[in-house]
Design a protein around this motif. Sequence first.
Motif, mmCIF file in Angstrom:
data_model
loop_
_atom_site.group_PDB
_atom_site.id
_atom_site.type_symbol
_atom_site.label_atom_id
_atom_site.label_comp_id
_atom_site.label_asym_id
_atom_site.label_seq_id
_atom_site.Cartn_x
_atom_site.Cartn_y
_atom_site.Cartn_z
ATOM 1 N N UNK A 206 0.844 -1.202 0.000
ATOM 2 C CA UNK A 206 0.000 0.000 0.000
ATOM 3 C C UNK A 206 0.877 1.249 0.000
ATOM 4 N N UNK A 207 1.877 1.271 0.863
ATOM 5 C CA UNK A 207 2.734 2.449 0.956
ATOM 6 C C UNK A 207 3.633 2.583 -0.266
ATOM 7 N N UNK A 208 3.978 1.476 -0.898
ATOM 8 C CA UNK A 208 4.728 1.561 -2.155
ATOM 9 C C UNK A 208 3.882 2.236 -3.225
ATOM 10 N N UNK A 209 2.591 1.919 -3.214
ATOM 11 C CA UNK A 209 1.654 2.588 -4.120
ATOM 12 C C UNK A 209 1.574 4.065 -3.792
ATOM 13 N N UNK A 210 1.433 4.376 -2.512
ATOM 14 C CA UNK A 210 1.307 5.769 -2.068
ATOM 15 C C UNK A 210 2.500 6.605 -2.513
ATOM 16 N N UNK A 211 3.685 6.049 -2.393
ATOM 17 C CA UNK A 211 4.911 6.799 -2.656
ATOM 18 C C UNK A 211 5.463 6.610 -4.061
ATOM 19 N N UNK A 212 4.768 5.827 -4.878
ATOM 20 C CA UNK A 212 5.311 5.488 -6.189
ATOM 21 C C UNK A 212 4.477 5.989 -7.350
ATOM 22 N N UNK A 213 4.838 5.496 -8.520
ATOM 23 C CA UNK A 213 4.178 5.924 -9.760
ATOM 24 C C UNK A 213 2.707 5.518 -9.806
ATOM 25 N N UNK A 214 2.391 4.330 -9.259
ATOM 26 C CA UNK A 214 1.011 3.859 -9.316
ATOM 27 C C UNK A 214 0.076 4.828 -8.601
ATOM 28 N N UNK A 215 0.425 5.195 -7.371
ATOM 29 C CA UNK A 215 -0.411 6.126 -6.623
ATOM 30 C C UNK A 215 -0.540 7.466 -7.322
ATOM 31 N N UNK A 216 0.554 7.929 -7.910
ATOM 32 C CA UNK A 216 0.537 9.198 -8.610
ATOM 33 C C UNK A 216 -0.426 9.172 -9.794
ATOM 34 N N UNK A 217 -0.426 8.075 -10.527
ATOM 35 C CA UNK A 217 -1.334 7.958 -11.671
ATOM 36 C C UNK A 217 -2.785 7.778 -11.230
ATOM 37 N N UNK A 218 -2.991 7.033 -10.149
ATOM 38 C CA UNK A 218 -4.347 6.867 -9.637
ATOM 39 C C UNK A 218 -4.917 8.207 -9.163
ATOM 40 N N UNK A 219 -4.088 9.012 -8.500
ATOM 41 C CA UNK A 219 -4.552 10.319 -8.041
ATOM 42 C C UNK A 219 -4.802 11.244 -9.226
ATOM 43 N N UNK A 220 -3.984 11.116 -10.251
ATOM 44 C CA UNK A 220 -4.216 11.900 -11.468
ATOM 45 C C UNK A 220 -5.586 11.581 -12.059
ATOM 46 N N UNK A 221 -5.963 10.305 -12.016
ATOM 47 C CA UNK A 221 -7.287 9.925 -12.519
ATOM 48 C C UNK A 221 -8.388 10.527 -11.648
ATOM 49 N N UNK A 222 -8.169 10.558 -10.332
ATOM 50 C CA UNK A 222 -9.134 11.215 -9.440
ATOM 51 C C UNK A 222 -9.294 12.686 -9.817
ATOM 52 N N UNK A 223 -8.156 13.322 -10.130
ATOM 53 C CA UNK A 223 -8.196 14.732 -10.525
ATOM 54 C C UNK A 223 -8.991 14.903 -11.814
ATOM 55 N N UNK A 224 -8.746 14.036 -12.793
ATOM 56 C CA UNK A 224 -9.462 14.117 -14.067
ATOM 57 C C UNK A 224 -10.961 13.898 -13.867
ATOM 58 N N UNK A 225 -11.306 12.898 -13.041
ATOM 59 C CA UNK A 225 -12.719 12.611 -12.785
ATOM 60 C C UNK A 225 -13.407 13.792 -12.101
ATOM 61 N N UNK A 226 -12.713 14.420 -11.163
ATOM 62 C CA UNK A 226 -13.286 15.552 -10.447
ATOM 63 C C UNK A 226 -13.442 16.757 -11.364
ATOM 64 N N UNK A 227 -12.425 17.004 -12.188
ATOM 65 C CA UNK A 227 -12.475 18.149 -13.097
ATOM 66 C C UNK A 227 -13.512 17.958 -14.205
ATOM 67 N N UNK A 228 -13.871 16.700 -14.475
ATOM 68 C CA UNK A 228 -14.837 16.414 -15.535
ATOM 69 C C UNK A 228 -16.284 16.550 -15.067
ATOM 70 N N UNK A 229 -16.489 16.820 -13.783
ATOM 71 C CA UNK A 229 -17.853 16.931 -13.262
ATOM 72 C C UNK A 229 -18.618 18.044 -13.971
ATOM 73 N N UNK A 230 -19.859 17.756 -14.287
ATOM 74 C CA UNK A 230 -20.737 18.744 -14.906
ATOM 75 C C UNK A 230 -22.113 18.668 -14.248
ATOM 76 N N UNK A 231 -22.501 19.704 -13.513
ATOM 77 C CA UNK A 231 -21.765 20.954 -13.300
ATOM 78 C C UNK A 231 -20.501 20.752 -12.472
ATOM 79 N N UNK A 232 -19.551 21.677 -12.614
ATOM 80 C CA UNK A 232 -18.317 21.604 -11.836
ATOM 81 C C UNK A 232 -18.627 21.693 -10.349
ATOM 82 N N UNK A 233 -17.863 20.939 -9.557
ATOM 83 C CA UNK A 233 -18.135 20.950 -8.122
ATOM 84 C C UNK A 233 -17.781 22.313 -7.530
ATOM 85 N N UNK A 234 -18.554 22.729 -6.550
ATOM 86 C CA UNK A 234 -18.354 24.019 -5.884
ATOM 87 C C UNK A 234 -17.952 23.844 -4.426
ATOM 88 N N UNK A 235 -18.044 22.629 -3.923
ATOM 89 C CA UNK A 235 -17.743 22.354 -2.522
ATOM 90 C C UNK A 235 -17.624 20.841 -2.377
#
Length: 256
Positions: A175-204
């Motif tokens: 788990x911590x290898x994921x957190x500190x490594x490339x896998x976690x970074x890419x998974x979080x990037x996907x979270x960012x993309x999913x959040x930014x793709x919200x329509x309407x955009x989230x306000x809170x």
Amino acid sequence: MKALLLLVLTVWLNTQSGSCSPSSSCSYPPSKWCSSMDSAIECGVVKQCLMSNFTRAHQKDGAVEVVLYYESLCPGCRLFLTEVLFPTWLMLNDIMSVGLVPYGNAQEKPDGKKYTYECQHGPQECLGNMIETCIMNMSQLAFPIIFCMESSPDVINNAKTCAGVYDPKLDWGKVMSCVNGDLGNQLMHQNALDTKALSPAHQYVPWVTVNGEHTEELQDKAVSSLFMLVCNLYKGPKTKACGGSQKYFKSYCPNE
């Protein structure tokens, strides 16, 4: 809330004793122990049923999809996840699916081939978001683990303990290898993309979508009575929890 308390107590007792035997009050045959949350609670095998991922296996067609966009250290997010979303899922898991996207109001910046993150509640929140994201990628019991984390006084420092309670086979080092490594970074990037793709955009946050849709009316209903919202939106036959066929009984403690 009653089902939630029973779950926590049952899991704790099973963890302490290592027992996987059904409760003496169990009225179900072994083949039915995991047929519903009610039977699992009555037979004292909630943890074992969760570990067999029975909730997904028994989910009905047309289940209502509820997705929570949140931050790991946001007080309102923690309150909604632990006191509304998780208890509702326990009672309605056969007609309800849950998605969790820990990112919220974070900011993502490219850094070479990777990304860096700044979170509303500081670096510890970024760490909590990443731990929960990696757990979701590595464990079928991610939701109970995350509930345990978010309901504890210290989300970050209790993460390993929560994982050990609900998924003892989960390798915390990985788990911590994921957190500190490339896998976690890419998974979080996907979270960012999913959040930014919200329509309407989230306000809170917490920001809730139901069957892919967000409106202020749906948000208000989800926050005030998610249980009733899911029951009303589900188009299939009424389940027992939503007021379908139920067994009524009377139980009294006499005044001695």
